[in-house]
Scaffold this motif. Structure first.
Motif, PDB file in Angstrom:
ATOM      1  N   VAL A  69       0.844  -1.188   0.000  1.00 49.96           N
ATOM      2  CA  VAL A  69       0.000   0.000   0.000  1.00 49.96           C
ATOM      3  C   VAL A  69       0.884   1.244   0.000  1.00 49.96           C
ATOM      4  O   VAL A  69       2.016   1.219   0.468  1.00 49.96           O
ATOM      5  CB  VAL A  69      -0.982   0.021   1.194  1.00 49.96           C
ATOM      6  N   ALA A  70       0.353   2.323  -0.532  1.00 49.34           N
ATOM      7  CA  ALA A  70       1.134   3.555  -0.647  1.00 49.34           C
ATOM      8  C   ALA A  70       1.080   4.405   0.614  1.00 49.34           C
ATOM      9  O   ALA A  70       1.919   5.276   0.810  1.00 49.34           O
ATOM     10  CB  ALA A  70       0.634   4.366  -1.841  1.00 49.34           C
ATOM     11  N   GLY A  71       0.121   4.176   1.496  1.00 51.29           N
ATOM     12  CA  GLY A  71      -0.003   4.957   2.716  1.00 51.29           C
ATOM     13  C   GLY A  71      -1.182   4.452   3.528  1.00 51.29           C
ATOM     14  O   GLY A  71      -2.015   3.702   3.014  1.00 51.29           O
ATOM     15  N   MET A  72      -1.232   4.865   4.787  1.00 50.33           N
ATOM     16  CA  MET A  72      -2.314   4.415   5.666  1.00 50.33           C
ATOM     17  C   MET A  72      -2.735   5.487   6.641  1.00 50.33           C
ATOM     18  O   MET A  72      -1.899   6.246   7.122  1.00 50.33           O
ATOM     19  CB  MET A  72      -1.870   3.201   6.488  1.00 50.33           C
ATOM     20  N   ILE A  76       6.023   2.853   4.822  1.00 50.53           N
ATOM     21  CA  ILE A  76       4.670   3.251   4.434  1.00 50.53           C
ATOM     22  C   ILE A  76       4.281   4.474   5.259  1.00 50.53           C
ATOM     23  O   ILE A  76       4.281   4.420   6.485  1.00 50.53           O
ATOM     24  CB  ILE A  76       3.668   2.099   4.671  1.00 50.53           C
ATOM     25  N   PRO A  77       3.969   5.586   4.596  1.00 44.09           N
ATOM     26  CA  PRO A  77       3.560   6.788   5.332  1.00 44.09           C
ATOM     27  C   PRO A  77       2.280   6.532   6.126  1.00 44.09           C
ATOM     28  O   PRO A  77       1.362   5.861   5.657  1.00 44.09           O
ATOM     29  CB  PRO A  77       3.311   7.827   4.237  1.00 44.09           C
ATOM     30  N   VAL A  78       2.226   7.089   7.327  1.00 40.16           N
ATOM     31  CA  VAL A  78       1.103   6.886   8.232  1.00 40.16           C
ATOM     32  C   VAL A  78       0.601   8.240   8.712  1.00 40.16           C
ATOM     33  O   VAL A  78       1.399   9.106   9.078  1.00 40.16           O
ATOM     34  CB  VAL A  78       1.536   6.054   9.462  1.00 40.16           C
ATOM     35  N   VAL A  79      -0.713   8.403   8.697  1.00 42.26           N
ATOM     36  CA  VAL A  79      -1.358   9.541   9.346  1.00 42.26           C
ATOM     37  C   VAL A  79      -2.256   8.945  10.423  1.00 42.26           C
ATOM     38  O   VAL A  79      -3.053   8.048  10.148  1.00 42.26           O
ATOM     39  CB  VAL A  79      -2.185  10.389   8.360  1.00 42.26           C
ATOM     40  N   LEU A  80      -2.084   9.415  11.635  1.00 44.30           N
ATOM     41  CA  LEU A  80      -2.859   8.915  12.767  1.00 44.30           C
ATOM     42  C   LEU A  80      -4.190   9.641  12.855  1.00 44.30           C
ATOM     43  O   LEU A  80      -4.256  10.851  12.627  1.00 44.30           O
ATOM     44  CB  LEU A  80      -2.082   9.108  14.069  1.00 44.30           C
ATOM     45  N   LEU A  81      -5.240   8.894  13.177  1.00 43.91           N
ATOM     46  CA  LEU A  81      -6.553   9.491  13.383  1.00 43.91           C
ATOM     47  C   LEU A  81      -6.778   9.702  14.871  1.00 43.91           C
ATOM     48  O   LEU A  81      -6.588   8.788  15.668  1.00 43.91           O
ATOM     49  CB  LEU A  81      -7.652   8.595  12.824  1.00 43.91           C
ATOM     50  N   ASP A  82      -7.135  10.879  15.235  1.00 44.86           N
ATOM     51  CA  ASP A  82      -7.567  11.289  16.562  1.00 44.86           C
ATOM     52  C   ASP A  82      -6.447  11.580  17.541  1.00 44.86           C
ATOM     53  O   ASP A  82      -6.537  12.505  18.312  1.00 44.86           O
ATOM     54  CB  ASP A  82      -8.523  10.263  17.175  1.00 44.86           C
ATOM     55  N   ARG A  83      -5.396  10.791  17.573  1.00 41.01           N
ATOM     56  CA  ARG A  83      -4.376  10.977  18.605  1.00 41.01           C
ATOM     57  C   ARG A  83      -3.131  10.178  18.252  1.00 41.01           C
ATOM     58  O   ARG A  83      -3.146   9.316  17.396  1.00 41.01           O
ATOM     59  CB  ARG A  83      -4.908  10.500  19.954  1.00 41.01           C
ATOM     60  N   CYS A  84      -2.084  10.450  18.998  1.00 37.84           N
ATOM     61  CA  CYS A  84      -0.853   9.682  18.890  1.00 37.84           C
ATOM     62  C   CYS A  84      -1.084   8.314  19.525  1.00 37.84           C
ATOM     63  O   CYS A  84      -1.861   8.176  20.464  1.00 37.84           O
ATOM     64  CB  CYS A  84       0.278  10.415  19.611  1.00 37.84           C
ATOM     65  N   TYR A  85      -0.400   7.306  19.030  1.00 40.12           N
ATOM     66  CA  TYR A  85      -0.545   5.960  19.599  1.00 40.12           C
ATOM     67  C   TYR A  85       0.290   5.763  20.859  1.00 40.12           C
ATOM     68  O   TYR A  85       0.062   4.823  21.623  1.00 40.12           O
ATOM     69  CB  TYR A  85      -0.179   4.880  18.569  1.00 40.12           C
ATOM     70  N   LEU A  86       1.253   6.645  21.099  1.00 42.94           N
ATOM     71  CA  LEU A  86       2.098   6.517  22.288  1.00 42.94           C
ATOM     72  C   LEU A  86       1.399   7.124  23.503  1.00 42.94           C
ATOM     73  O   LEU A  86       0.691   8.125  23.377  1.00 42.94           O
ATOM     74  CB  LEU A  86       3.436   7.230  22.062  1.00 42.94           C
TER      75      LEU A  86
END
Length: 140
Positions: free
Chosen positions: A27-30, A57-67
């Motif tokens: 995939v090109a991004g997520m 793979i470029p990632v954009v997070l939804l809503d918040r950081c995962y950390l």
């Protein structure tokens, strides 16, 4: 209570499995809405992010950081998930991408909002239901 925890652990495993499937498909991004309710969420979110980073793979997070706070990843994130879904879909549709998918959790409000935005873009670009990129829904 035990069934709920088991279900949430299974949702985390399913998310990891789906991400690995997307990686194999190049995939090109997520967009990634970090897991919230699983007792293993921190480890699962870190593994998912690490796997995507290794695959470049470029990632954009939804809503918040995962950390967990106060840590912060290097990934961009959107807190307006409906707008994020709309902007991503409109961008892909304007580039005439033929194949792209939206996989979402049926329980995540963040993913539902992003899906609403995606549907708005589909209507704007007059994409028919046969061409709808929603390929899967998870109970997680």
């Amino acid at each position: 209570m035990g069934k709920r925890i088991d279900h949430r652990r299974e949702a985390a495993k399913e998310a990891e499995h789906m991400v690995n499937s997307f990686i194999r498909q190049n995939v090109a991004g997520m967009f990634f809405a970090p897991l919230e309710l699983s007792p293993d969420k921190d480890a699962a979110n870190r593994k998912i992010a690490r796997d995507l980073e290794r695959a470049k793979i470029p990632v954009v997070l939804l809503d918040r950081c995962y950390l967990p706070y106060p840590e912060r990843s290097a990934h961009d994130w959107w807190s307006d998930n409906r707008r994020a879904g709309y902007m991503a879909a409109a961008h892909l549709l304007s580039l005439a991408y033929g194949v792209w998918h939206f996989w979402r959790s049926t329980r995540s409000q963040h993913c539902r909002r992003a899906h609403h935005g995606l549907n708005e873009a589909l209507r704007k670009y007059q994409v028919t239901s046969e061409q709808d990129p929603v390929c899967g829904k998870s109970a997680g």
